[in-house]
Write an enzyme that holds these catalytic residues in place. Structure first.
Site, mmCIF file in Angstrom:
data_model
loop_
_atom_site.group_PDB
_atom_site.id
_atom_site.type_symbol
_atom_site.label_atom_id
_atom_site.label_comp_id
_atom_site.label_asym_id
_atom_site.label_seq_id
_atom_site.Cartn_x
_atom_site.Cartn_y
_atom_site.Cartn_z
ATOM 1 N N HIS A 14 49.437 44.847 38.870
ATOM 2 C CA HIS A 14 49.617 45.956 39.640
ATOM 3 C C HIS A 14 50.891 45.434 40.796
ATOM 4 O O HIS A 14 50.634 44.204 41.021
ATOM 5 C CB HIS A 14 48.321 46.387 40.200
ATOM 6 C CG HIS A 14 47.561 47.105 39.423
ATOM 7 N ND1 HIS A 14 46.530 47.772 39.730
ATOM 8 C CD2 HIS A 14 47.545 47.173 37.888
ATOM 9 C CE1 HIS A 14 46.066 48.673 38.683
ATOM 10 N NE2 HIS A 14 46.418 48.145 37.776
ATOM 11 N N GLU B 247 50.874 45.687 43.861
ATOM 12 C CA GLU B 247 50.360 45.141 45.188
ATOM 13 C C GLU B 247 49.947 43.650 44.948
ATOM 14 O O GLU B 247 50.236 42.633 45.541
ATOM 15 C CB GLU B 247 48.984 45.670 45.741
ATOM 16 C CG GLU B 247 49.349 47.361 45.940
ATOM 17 C CD GLU B 247 48.905 48.334 44.741
ATOM 18 O OE1 GLU B 247 49.431 47.801 43.655
ATOM 19 O OE2 GLU B 247 48.189 49.254 45.081
ATOM 20 N N CYS C 34 44.070 50.841 43.984
ATOM 21 C CA CYS C 34 42.849 50.773 43.146
ATOM 22 C C CYS C 34 41.842 49.707 43.832
ATOM 23 O O CYS C 34 42.319 49.173 44.869
ATOM 24 C CB CYS C 34 43.258 50.625 41.767
ATOM 25 S SG CYS C 34 43.600 48.733 41.459
ATOM 26 N N CYS D 260 43.342 46.250 43.987
ATOM 27 C CA CYS D 260 44.358 45.906 44.735
ATOM 28 C C CYS D 260 43.988 46.244 46.285
ATOM 29 O O CYS D 260 44.589 45.335 47.290
ATOM 30 C CB CYS D 260 45.688 46.656 44.579
ATOM 31 S SG CYS D 260 46.356 46.511 43.259
#
Lengths: 146, 146
Positions: free
Chosen positions: B48, B50, B78, B81
Site C-alpha cells: 500500500h 503508506e 486501512c 497502514c
C-alpha cells in the site's frame, strides 16, 4: 511451527524481538517462506516477521494473494500483520503466544471481528504457547540485565 | 498533498487503486518520500502507498522511526497502514477521502481508539476530500466500463 521456533530464537540473538512467521503450502507440503522480525536491523518499522514472510511468498509465487497457503507464527499478530494476512487471503492462521498488549486477533481491536473486516482466515491460537511465551520472556529478561 | 494527488492519478493509469502517500519533514520543509499503491504491479499485498512511503523514508533516514515527520495520504488508511503509521511514530497524519469500507481511523476498528493502541499520531481527515473521492470514483467507473 518447529522451524518458526528455531528461527525466532536466532532472531533474538540478533537483537530483534524473537518472532518468526512461516508461509506453508499444505497441499504441496512445502514451506514457501520463513522470516523473522527485522525492524531494528533493517530500520524498517513494517518489517515484522509476518509482513516479510508474506512478501517473500508472494514474490516466489508471483501473485498478490496466497489462498492455498497457511501461516504459522510464534506470536499473535498485531493489527498491521493481521490485516496483511487478510489482504494476502491466507487460508489458516496458526499462532503461538497470545499477546494481550499488541495482538489484534484475540485482543485489542480484534480485527477479524471488526464490522468492516474484508477476508477472515481460519484462526488457531495457542500452538506451542508456553514455548513461545518463554522465548519472549527470556529475550526481554536478557535485554534488561546489565 | 498536491503531489500526493498528482501521483495517485498516475497510479490509477497503471491499473492500481489510485492512492498516494507522502512523508513530509515540516522542519526542513522537505518531502522525504512519495509512493503509490503497488499491490498488483508488485504482486505484494502489503504494498500500500503508506507502507511503501514509510519504508522508503526510513531507509533514507536509516532509522526505524520518523518522529519528526508527517504523512499526507489521499485516502483514510486501512488497519495495516494505520498500524504502520503508529509503529513509525509519524507525528501528524493528514488524509483525504474518508473510507467507511476499508478505513481504520474514523471507521471499522478505529485503531487509534483501541484499548491496546501504542502510539497515536495527530489526525486530520478530509483534506481535499472531494477531489480524493472523485479520483477513486473515476477509477472504479473506468474499470467497470467494458
Amino acid at each position: 511451527m518447529e522451524k518458526a521456533f528455531e528461527n525466532a530464537q536466532k532472531a533474538g540473538k540478533d537483537g530483534e524481538i524473537p518472532v518468526c512467521a512461516a508461509v506453508f503450502d499444505p497441499l504441496r507440503r512445502e514451506i514457501v517462506s520463513v522470516a523473522v522480525n527485522r525492524t531494528e536491523n533493517d530500520s524498517d518499522p513494517t518489517a515484522h516477521a509476518e509482513i516479510l514472510a508474506i512478501r517473500e511468498a508472494c514474490k516466489k509465487r508471483n501473485a498478490p494473494r496466497l489462498p492455498d497457503c497457511d501461516m504459522y507464527v510464534t506470536l499473535e499478530p498485531c493489527p498491521m500483520c493481521a490485516a496483511a494476512v487478510s489482504f494476502a487471503r491466507i487460508r489458516r492462521l496458526y499462532f503461538g503466544a497470545y499477546s494481550p498488549k499488541t495482538g489484534a486477533v484475540e485482543h485489542g481491536c480484534r480485527l477479524y471481528d471488526s464490522p468492516t473486516r474484508l477476508y477472515v482466515p481460519e484462526v488457531y491460537g495457542g500452538f506451542g504457547e508456553k514455548r513461545a511465551e518463554q522465548l519472549l520472556k527470556t529475550f526481554f529478561e536478557t535485554l534488561r540485565t546489565p
